[in-house]
Write a protein that holds these residues in place. Structure first.
Motif, PDB file in Angstrom:
ATOM      1  N   GLU A 117     158.408 -43.251  47.429  1.00  0.00           N
ATOM      2  CA  GLU A 117     157.209 -43.983  47.852  1.00  0.00           C
ATOM      3  C   GLU A 117     156.322 -43.125  48.745  1.00  0.00           C
ATOM      4  OE1 GLU A 117     154.285 -46.813  48.103  1.00  0.00           O
ATOM      5  OE2 GLU A 117     155.975 -46.719  46.707  1.00  0.00           O
ATOM      6  N   SER A 118     156.908 -42.396  49.682  1.00  0.00           N
ATOM      7  CA  SER A 118     156.082 -41.553  50.546  1.00  0.00           C
ATOM      8  C   SER A 118     155.455 -40.406  49.759  1.00  0.00           C
ATOM      9  CB  SER A 118     156.887 -41.032  51.739  1.00  0.00           C
ATOM     10  OG  SER A 118     157.936 -40.197  51.314  1.00  0.00           O
ATOM     11  N   ALA A 119     156.180 -39.863  48.778  1.00  0.00           N
ATOM     12  CA  ALA A 119     155.622 -38.807  47.924  1.00  0.00           C
ATOM     13  C   ALA A 119     154.485 -39.361  47.070  1.00  0.00           C
ATOM     14  CB  ALA A 119     156.718 -38.212  47.041  1.00  0.00           C
ATOM     15  N   ILE A 120     154.657 -40.573  46.563  1.00  0.00           N
ATOM     16  CA  ILE A 120     153.617 -41.216  45.759  1.00  0.00           C
ATOM     17  C   ILE A 120     152.372 -41.464  46.602  1.00  0.00           C
ATOM     18  CG2 ILE A 120     153.002 -43.399  44.624  1.00  0.00           C
ATOM     19  CD1 ILE A 120     155.950 -43.438  43.573  1.00  0.00           C
ATOM     20  N   GLN A 121     152.566 -41.997  47.797  1.00  0.00           N
ATOM     21  CA  GLN A 121     151.438 -42.251  48.699  1.00  0.00           C
ATOM     22  C   GLN A 121     150.665 -40.960  48.975  1.00  0.00           C
ATOM     23  OE1 GLN A 121     150.297 -45.088  50.260  1.00  0.00           O
ATOM     24  NE2 GLN A 121     151.830 -46.491  49.461  1.00  0.00           N
ATOM     25  N   ALA A 122     151.387 -39.892  49.298  1.00  0.00           N
ATOM     26  CA  ALA A 122     150.742 -38.618  49.606  1.00  0.00           C
ATOM     27  C   ALA A 122     150.007 -38.058  48.388  1.00  0.00           C
ATOM     28  CB  ALA A 122     151.784 -37.613  50.102  1.00  0.00           C
ATOM     29  N   HIS A 123     150.635 -38.150  47.218  1.00  0.00           N
ATOM     30  CA  HIS A 123     150.019 -37.638  45.989  1.00  0.00           C
ATOM     31  C   HIS A 123     148.707 -38.353  45.696  1.00  0.00           C
ATOM     32  CE1 HIS A 123     149.566 -36.351  41.815  1.00  0.00           C
ATOM     33  NE2 HIS A 123     149.443 -37.625  41.503  1.00  0.00           N
ATOM     34  N   CYS A 124     148.722 -39.676  45.735  1.00  0.00           N
ATOM     35  CA  CYS A 124     147.523 -40.445  45.397  1.00  0.00           C
ATOM     36  C   CYS A 124     146.439 -40.321  46.464  1.00  0.00           C
ATOM     37  CB  CYS A 124     147.885 -41.906  45.155  1.00  0.00           C
ATOM     38  SG  CYS A 124     148.909 -42.139  43.669  1.00  0.00           S
ATOM     39  N   LEU A 125     146.831 -40.213  47.704  1.00  0.00           N
ATOM     40  CA  LEU A 125     145.858 -40.031  48.784  1.00  0.00           C
ATOM     41  C   LEU A 125     145.146 -38.693  48.635  1.00  0.00           C
ATOM     42  CD1 LEU A 125     144.702 -41.207  51.398  1.00  0.00           C
ATOM     43  CD2 LEU A 125     146.526 -40.034  52.626  1.00  0.00           C
ATOM     44  N   GLU A 126     145.899 -37.663  48.262  1.00  0.00           N
ATOM     45  CA  GLU A 126     145.316 -36.328  48.074  1.00  0.00           C
ATOM     46  C   GLU A 126     144.413 -36.274  46.846  1.00  0.00           C
ATOM     47  OE1 GLU A 126     146.971 -32.056  46.589  1.00  0.00           O
ATOM     48  OE2 GLU A 126     148.145 -33.061  48.143  1.00  0.00           O
ATOM     49  N   LYS A 127     144.796 -36.996  45.802  1.00  0.00           N
ATOM     50  CA  LYS A 127     144.103 -36.896  44.523  1.00  0.00           C
ATOM     51  C   LYS A 127     142.832 -37.755  44.464  1.00  0.00           C
ATOM     52  CE  LYS A 127     145.121 -36.839  39.626  1.00  0.00           C
ATOM     53  NZ  LYS A 127     146.125 -36.960  38.594  1.00  0.00           N
ATOM     54  N   TRP A 128     142.850 -38.930  45.097  1.00  0.00           N
ATOM     55  CA  TRP A 128     141.740 -39.871  44.955  1.00  0.00           C
ATOM     56  C   TRP A 128     141.202 -40.319  46.310  1.00  0.00           C
ATOM     57  CZ3 TRP A 128     140.045 -39.902  40.218  1.00  0.00           C
ATOM     58  CH2 TRP A 128     140.930 -39.676  39.176  1.00  0.00           C
ATOM     59  N   SER A 129     139.883 -40.351  46.434  1.00  0.00           N
ATOM     60  CA  SER A 129     139.281 -40.817  47.684  1.00  0.00           C
ATOM     61  C   SER A 129     138.870 -42.287  47.581  1.00  0.00           C
ATOM     62  CB  SER A 129     138.065 -39.966  48.050  1.00  0.00           C
ATOM     63  OG  SER A 129     137.101 -40.014  47.010  1.00  0.00           O
ATOM     64  N   SER A 161     160.786 -29.870  39.041  1.00  0.00           N
ATOM     65  CA  SER A 161     160.443 -28.595  39.680  1.00  0.00           C
ATOM     66  C   SER A 161     159.009 -28.200  39.364  1.00  0.00           C
ATOM     67  CB  SER A 161     161.383 -27.486  39.205  1.00  0.00           C
ATOM     68  OG  SER A 161     162.688 -27.717  39.648  1.00  0.00           O
ATOM     69  N   GLU A 162     158.595 -28.498  38.145  1.00  0.00           N
ATOM     70  CA  GLU A 162     157.241 -28.127  37.724  1.00  0.00           C
ATOM     71  C   GLU A 162     156.174 -29.061  38.284  1.00  0.00           C
ATOM     72  OE1 GLU A 162     154.676 -27.457  33.609  1.00  0.00           O
ATOM     73  OE2 GLU A 162     156.841 -27.688  33.492  1.00  0.00           O
ATOM     74  N   TRP A 163     156.439 -30.377  38.283  1.00  0.00           N
ATOM     75  CA  TRP A 163     155.412 -31.358  38.624  1.00  0.00           C
ATOM     76  C   TRP A 163     155.593 -32.024  39.979  1.00  0.00           C
ATOM     77  CZ3 TRP A 163     151.107 -31.083  36.082  1.00  0.00           C
ATOM     78  CH2 TRP A 163     151.131 -30.543  34.807  1.00  0.00           C
ATOM     79  N   HIS A 164     156.684 -31.785  40.656  1.00  0.00           N
ATOM     80  CA  HIS A 164     156.960 -32.287  42.011  1.00  0.00           C
ATOM     81  C   HIS A 164     156.756 -33.798  42.131  1.00  0.00           C
ATOM     82  CE1 HIS A 164     157.383 -28.109  43.043  1.00  0.00           C
ATOM     83  NE2 HIS A 164     156.187 -27.872  42.533  1.00  0.00           N
ATOM     84  N   ALA A 165     155.780 -34.227  42.916  1.00  0.00           N
ATOM     85  CA  ALA A 165     155.599 -35.651  43.228  1.00  0.00           C
ATOM     86  C   ALA A 165     154.681 -36.370  42.245  1.00  0.00           C
ATOM     87  CB  ALA A 165     155.050 -35.808  44.637  1.00  0.00           C
ATOM     88  N   ASP A 166     154.236 -35.703  41.188  1.00  0.00           N
ATOM     89  CA  ASP A 166     153.419 -36.367  40.176  1.00  0.00           C
ATOM     90  C   ASP A 166     154.368 -36.966  39.135  1.00  0.00           C
ATOM     91  OD1 ASP A 166     151.673 -37.233  38.232  1.00  0.00           O
ATOM     92  OD2 ASP A 166     150.396 -35.456  38.325  1.00  0.00           O
ATOM     93  N   PHE A 167     154.873 -38.158  39.431  1.00  0.00           N
ATOM     94  CA  PHE A 167     155.898 -38.785  38.598  1.00  0.00           C
ATOM     95  C   PHE A 167     155.397 -39.100  37.194  1.00  0.00           C
ATOM     96  CE2 PHE A 167     157.408 -39.584  42.911  1.00  0.00           C
ATOM     97  CZ  PHE A 167     158.693 -39.106  42.793  1.00  0.00           C
ATOM     98  N   HIS A 168     154.116 -39.370  37.057  1.00  0.00           N
ATOM     99  CA  HIS A 168     153.542 -39.610  35.728  1.00  0.00           C
ATOM    100  C   HIS A 168     153.712 -38.363  34.861  1.00  0.00           C
ATOM    101  CE1 HIS A 168     150.883 -41.305  32.710  1.00  0.00           C
ATOM    102  NE2 HIS A 168     150.209 -40.176  32.716  1.00  0.00           N
ATOM    103  N   MET A 169     153.438 -37.204  35.416  1.00  0.00           N
ATOM    104  CA  MET A 169     153.585 -35.958  34.668  1.00  0.00           C
ATOM    105  C   MET A 169     155.049 -35.574  34.491  1.00  0.00           C
ATOM    106  SD  MET A 169     150.746 -35.165  33.466  1.00  0.00           S
ATOM    107  CE  MET A 169     151.268 -33.621  32.749  1.00  0.00           C
ATOM    108  N   VAL A 170     155.891 -35.892  35.462  1.00  0.00           N
ATOM    109  CA  VAL A 170     157.331 -35.645  35.317  1.00  0.00           C
ATOM    110  C   VAL A 170     157.855 -36.440  34.122  1.00  0.00           C
ATOM    111  CG1 VAL A 170     159.622 -35.977  36.351  1.00  0.00           C
ATOM    112  CG2 VAL A 170     157.739 -35.093  37.751  1.00  0.00           C
ATOM    113  N   LEU A 171     157.464 -37.703  34.031  1.00  0.00           N
ATOM    114  CA  LEU A 171     157.903 -38.538  32.922  1.00  0.00           C
ATOM    115  C   LEU A 171     157.377 -38.013  31.594  1.00  0.00           C
ATOM    116  CD1 LEU A 171     159.406 -41.064  31.978  1.00  0.00           C
ATOM    117  CD2 LEU A 171     157.309 -42.371  32.415  1.00  0.00           C
ATOM    118  N   PHE A 172     156.113 -37.625  31.556  1.00  0.00           N
ATOM    119  CA  PHE A 172     155.533 -37.056  30.336  1.00  0.00           C
ATOM    120  C   PHE A 172     156.302 -35.802  29.921  1.00  0.00           C
ATOM    121  CE2 PHE A 172     152.634 -34.085  28.254  1.00  0.00           C
ATOM    122  CZ  PHE A 172     152.192 -34.860  27.190  1.00  0.00           C
ATOM    123  N   CYS A 173     156.578 -34.941  30.874  1.00  0.00           N
ATOM    124  CA  CYS A 173     157.323 -33.702  30.627  1.00  0.00           C
ATOM    125  C   CYS A 173     158.714 -34.008  30.057  1.00  0.00           C
ATOM    126  CB  CYS A 173     157.431 -32.921  31.937  1.00  0.00           C
ATOM    127  SG  CYS A 173     158.404 -31.410  31.863  1.00  0.00           S
TER     128      CYS A 173
END
Length: 100
Positions: free
Chosen positions: A26-38, A70-82
């Motif tokens: 959850e904290s990784a998701i929060q940080a990822h989305c906060l960084e990506k979208w304003s 390892s490749e996508w870190h906290a971007d779980f959407h991309m981890v799942l796609f991978c």
């Protein structure tokens, strides 16, 4: 009786690990989305998408999951796609490809 106490202790430890993992996700998701979208709307969409993907990723294990994380870190959407891209095709997929 000893077995029952051991079972309860094991369940308690596993629950603590799961809760810790969920909090870390959850904290990784929060940080990822906060960084990506304003914007609030896109950030809310990102949070929902990432939480769903994190839940799905939790159902996988092994080398493919590790490599994708390892490749996508906290971007779980991309981890799942991978993960899905690297999974061997199912029998149904193979049958469909042969039929085409």
């Amino acid at each position: 009786m000893l077995y029952r106490k051991h079972l309860i202790a094991t369940a308690t430890c596993l629950s603590a690990i799961c809760i810790s993992s969920v909090q870390a996700s959850e904290s990784a998701i929060q940080a990822h989305c906060l960084e990506k979208w304003s914007g609030d709307a896109m950030r809310a969409y990102c949070l929902e998408e990432q939480r769903e993907a994190a839940d799905a990723v939790a159902g996988y294990s092994g080398a493919i999951r590790s490599r994708c994380e390892s490749e996508w870190h906290a971007d779980f959407h991309m981890v799942l796609f991978c993960i899905k891209e690297q999974q061997p095709p199912s029998q149904a997929t193979v049958a469909d490809a042969i039929a085409d």
